[in-house]
Write a protein that holds these residues in place. Structure first.
Motif, PDB file in Angstrom:
ATOM      1  N   THR A  92      41.404  40.167  44.595  1.00 56.27           N
ATOM      2  CA  THR A  92      41.198  41.571  45.279  1.00 56.27           C
ATOM      3  C   THR A  92      41.696  42.815  44.628  1.00 56.27           C
ATOM      4  N   GLU A  93      42.849  42.743  43.900  1.00 58.34           N
ATOM      5  CA  GLU A  93      43.103  43.718  43.080  1.00 58.34           C
ATOM      6  C   GLU A  93      41.964  44.301  41.868  1.00 58.34           C
ATOM      7  N   VAL A  94      41.402  43.296  41.532  1.00 66.17           N
ATOM      8  CA  VAL A  94      40.339  43.707  40.376  1.00 66.17           C
ATOM      9  C   VAL A  94      39.186  44.106  41.246  1.00 66.17           C
ATOM     10  N   LEU A  95      38.981  43.900  42.453  1.00 62.12           N
ATOM     11  CA  LEU A  95      38.003  44.507  43.116  1.00 62.12           C
ATOM     12  C   LEU A  95      38.303  45.857  43.503  1.00 62.12           C
ATOM     13  N   SER A  96      39.406  46.183  43.772  1.00 57.89           N
ATOM     14  CA  SER A  96      39.908  47.523  44.044  1.00 57.89           C
ATOM     15  C   SER A  96      39.633  48.270  42.762  1.00 57.89           C
ATOM     16  N   VAL A  97      40.061  47.844  41.537  1.00 52.09           N
ATOM     17  CA  VAL A  97      40.160  48.688  40.487  1.00 52.09           C
ATOM     18  C   VAL A  97      38.201  48.776  40.004  1.00 52.09           C
ATOM     19  N   VAL A  98      37.444  47.885  40.234  1.00 51.13           N
ATOM     20  CA  VAL A  98      36.141  47.956  40.183  1.00 51.13           C
ATOM     21  C   VAL A  98      35.469  48.884  41.224  1.00 51.13           C
ATOM     22  N   ALA A  99      35.976  48.961  42.289  1.00 53.74           N
ATOM     23  CA  ALA A  99      35.484  49.761  43.349  1.00 53.74           C
ATOM     24  C   ALA A  99      35.896  51.368  42.866  1.00 53.74           C
ATOM     25  N   THR A 100      37.223  51.629  42.543  1.00 53.43           N
ATOM     26  CA  THR A 100      37.516  52.805  42.068  1.00 53.43           C
ATOM     27  C   THR A 100      36.766  53.314  41.045  1.00 53.43           C
ATOM     28  N   ILE A 101      36.336  52.651  39.914  1.00 52.92           N
ATOM     29  CA  ILE A 101      35.457  53.179  38.711  1.00 52.92           C
ATOM     30  C   ILE A 101      34.098  53.395  39.287  1.00 52.92           C
ATOM     31  N   ALA A 102      33.446  52.575  40.142  1.00 55.74           N
ATOM     32  CA  ALA A 102      32.351  52.766  40.848  1.00 55.74           C
ATOM     33  C   ALA A 102      32.092  54.033  41.682  1.00 55.74           C
TER      34      ALA A 102
END
Length: 193
Positions: A92-102
């Motif tokens: 979940t934390e990685v998905l949050s970072v990826v979503a922020t970058i996206a």
């Protein structure tokens, strides 16, 4: 390489200094209209996504599946820690970072858009990414680890939300624009034939 000050880095973007004042004004006007469309669409869809999620929490908490069209379609509150189809539940934390970058990349691209359909596609994409990112940042169990609220249920299909719909609509528009050879600036790719 830029040959001269103000020269375009790609052939699809005209050199701003080579445009007539009328053409430059039209280009700015088209960019501003597309940017306004992008932001209006994204903000409205994010608001709808969050409203539907809050309404779902209020009305569906403690309920099982609520049938709307028999077995074909219903509502069911699910808190999803993962990505699409509940994959990656431990990231979940990685998905949050990826979503922020996206989200940052989509916003950056929006300033290059001079095509109405690209503005619509990117508006839907930003809404989908940010709608689910808001959940990851603000919902339980905590910042960056929050579970995404899903509620739309079809048989034999993962439960999803408005943000997920937005991402799929965006993907369809982007694929269509790419297949048509339409660039972000509204110009067509030239074929090598």
């Amino acid at each position: 390489m830029q040959a001269a000050r103000g020269a375009s880095l790609s052939p699809s973007e005209p050199n701003p200094e080579s445009l007539s004042p009328d053409d430059a004004s039209r280009s700015r006007s088209r960019r501003n209209r597309c940017l306004a469309l992008f932001w209006a669409l994204a903000v409205c869809l994010i608001a709808i996504d969050q409203w539907v999620k809050e309404l779902s929490i209020e009305k569906l908490s403690g309920e099982g599946r609520v049938e709307l069209l028999g077995d074909w379609f219903g509502l069911q509150l699910v808190r999803n820690p993962g990505a699409a189809f509940s994959m990656g539940t431990s990231f979940t934390e990685v998905l949050s970072v990826v979503a922020t970058i996206a989200a940052v990349v989509v916003i950056w691209l929006s300033f290059k858009v001079r095509s109405t359909m690209w503005a619509v596609g990117l508006g839907f994409l930003l809404a989908g990414v940010v709608g689910n990112l808001i959940d990851r940042l603000t919902r339980e169990p905590g910042f960056g680890r929050g579970h995404v609220i899903d509620m739309f249920a079809f048989p034999n299909f993962p439960i999803f939300n408005v943000a997920d719909i937005c991402i799929n609509v965006a993907a369809a528009i982007i694929i269509i624009q790419a297949l048509r050879g339409i660039r972000l600036d509204g110009t067509r790719e030239e074929s090598d034939d």
